[in-house]
Write an enzyme that holds these catalytic residues in place. Structure first.
Site, PDB file in Angstrom:
ATOM      1  N   THR A  79     -13.653  12.961  11.485  1.00  0.00           N
ATOM      2  CA  THR A  79     -14.891  12.972  12.251  1.00  0.00           C
ATOM      3  C   THR A  79     -15.895  11.983  11.681  1.00  0.00           C
ATOM      4  O   THR A  79     -15.854  11.648  10.484  1.00  0.00           O
ATOM      5  CB  THR A  79     -15.512  14.389  12.218  1.00  0.00           C
ATOM      6  N   ASP A  80     -16.826  11.556  12.525  1.00  0.00           N
ATOM      7  CA  ASP A  80     -17.904  10.690  12.039  1.00  0.00           C
ATOM      8  C   ASP A  80     -18.897  11.446  11.167  1.00  0.00           C
ATOM      9  O   ASP A  80     -19.699  10.841  10.442  1.00  0.00           O
ATOM     10  CB  ASP A  80     -18.629  10.017  13.201  1.00  0.00           C
ATOM     11  N   GLU A  81     -18.850  12.777  11.186  1.00  0.00           N
ATOM     12  CA  GLU A  81     -19.819  13.563  10.419  1.00  0.00           C
ATOM     13  C   GLU A  81     -19.641  13.410   8.912  1.00  0.00           C
ATOM     14  O   GLU A  81     -20.550  13.744   8.144  1.00  0.00           O
ATOM     15  CB  GLU A  81     -19.756  15.036  10.827  1.00  0.00           C
ATOM     16  N   TYR A 140     -18.844  22.069   7.040  1.00  0.00           N
ATOM     17  CA  TYR A 140     -17.800  21.502   7.897  1.00  0.00           C
ATOM     18  C   TYR A 140     -17.496  20.060   7.516  1.00  0.00           C
ATOM     19  O   TYR A 140     -16.350  19.688   7.227  1.00  0.00           O
ATOM     20  CB  TYR A 140     -18.196  21.582   9.363  1.00  0.00           C
ATOM     21  N   LYS A 149     -14.106  18.244   5.812  1.00  0.00           N
ATOM     22  CA  LYS A 149     -13.364  17.141   6.431  1.00  0.00           C
ATOM     23  C   LYS A 149     -13.326  15.927   5.512  1.00  0.00           C
ATOM     24  O   LYS A 149     -12.311  15.226   5.424  1.00  0.00           O
ATOM     25  CB  LYS A 149     -13.987  16.774   7.778  1.00  0.00           C
TER      26      LYS A 149
END
Length: 348
Positions: A134-136, A160, A164
């Site tokens: 994810t870009d997060e 979260y 990741k």
């Protein structure tokens, strides 16, 4: 012909990837491994369930012996890893599940892949472990900051995104330490069919149909880049076919929208659809605001969540130059397809 193991294949993005792959590569074998937790639904796979090259296994990615068995029995040469806990709000109230699935689960898969592919020599020279991230993991951006690239330092801000980020590092380490043939893709916010209604877009659509409030965190000006889920599947396909082993690739939608503007757009489009199609109005009689063409009246501002990142944006120039990736769907066309899917499949 390839033989794929798709983890989390009964979830939103995983199921859409399975549909895409089996439509475009019907001769390939696709094995789905899914624990069928709250966000996984075997019904998401009904369109491909009877395909002769499709196989479903109900199981957990943390069950390393099970993964090893699947890799051997189905002679898997490509593992596409979607399985993850992914909802930021849930990670704030219950981070343990995110550590278990996203970190321990990813490590379980890596151990199994190393054992079967490298140590035992099955597909030793021709395998791929693709990790969907994810870009997060990159953190947050200011209004004028350049978009995230593959060289942006990791700075996760939620349990979260931290989980990741950790899983990304494990995948990288297994490539550099053991020679496992890996790739990683970091995507922006996905939307489209089969999306579990806890995320913004499906939540707004389903709440409107139930005449429930549309909760907007803070001022609603958080900005996200939105990627239609089939464009994401197409991007992963390109990474698998053309991506360099050991590399990371950003997959974005080139669609930056503030949350409040998305909600207003969905309200406007659903007002128009109901005005133009009386059959929908008859099916959703409880949607009184929608019946009156005033869905936007349901918008309700609520307290912001802790550590809410202000802006995400993806720079996918590397994927364009090396893979030929570009999103096909505009946000306007993709959101209409998504709304119509829910209107046809959602029951109140």
């Amino acid at each position: 012909m390839s033989s794929l193991l798709v983890t989390g294949g009964a979830g939103f993005i995983g199921a859409n990837f399975v549909h895409y792959w089996m439509q475009n590569y019907p001769e390939d074998k696709v094995v789905v491994l899914d624990a069928l937790t709250y966000a996984g639904n075997k019904a998401n796979l009904e369109p491909v369930a009877k395909h002769p090259n499709f196989y479903f296994c109900h199981g957990n990615i943390c069950d390393t012996p099970l993964v090893e068995t699947l890799l051997k029995e189905h002679r898997i040469d490509t593992l596409v890893h979607f399985a993850a806990e992914s909802h930021v709000d849930r990670s704030i109230t219950g981070p343990d599940a995110f550590i278990e699935t996203n970190i321990i689960g990813t490590h379980s898969l890596l151990k199994a892949a190393k054992k079967i592919w490298l140590d035992e020599g099955l597909n030793k020279e021709n395998h791929r472990f693709h990790h969907v991230s994810t870009d997060e993991v990159y953190g947050t951006l200011g209004p004028n900051d350049p978009a995230f690239s593959e060289t942006t330092p990791y700075a996760p801000n939620s349990p979260y995104s931290a989980s990741k980020a950790a899983s990304d590092h494990l995948v990288r380490a297994y490539h550099h330490t053991y020679g496992l043939q890996t790739t990683i893709s970091n995507c922006s916010n996905n939307y489209g069919p089969y999306h579990f209604p806890e995320k913004l877009i499906p939540l707004v659509i389903t709440n409107i149909l139930q005449d429930k409030p549309l909760p907007i965190y803070g001022d609603g000006k958080q900005i996200r880049d939105w990627l239609y889920v089939e464009d994401h599947a197409r991007g992963i396909d390109l990474v698998l076919k053309k991506g360099r082993v050991g590399e990371c690739y950003n997959i974005g939608g080139m669609n930056e929208w503030a949350n409040i503007d998305i909600v207003k757009l969905i309200c406007l489009l659903m007002n128009q659809i109901f005005s133009d199609n009386t059959d929908f109005a008859k099916c959703f009689t409880q949607a009184s605001h929608l019946q009156e063409g005033k869905a936007e009246k349901l918008i309700t501002f609520v307290a912001d969540r802790p550590g809410h990142d202000r802006r995400y944006a993806i720079d996918f120039q590397k994927s364009t130059k090396e893979l030929g990736y570009r999103p096909v769907e505009s946000f306007e066309s993709g959101i209409r397809k998504t709304i119509y899917w829910y209107l046809k499949h959602y029951t109140v």
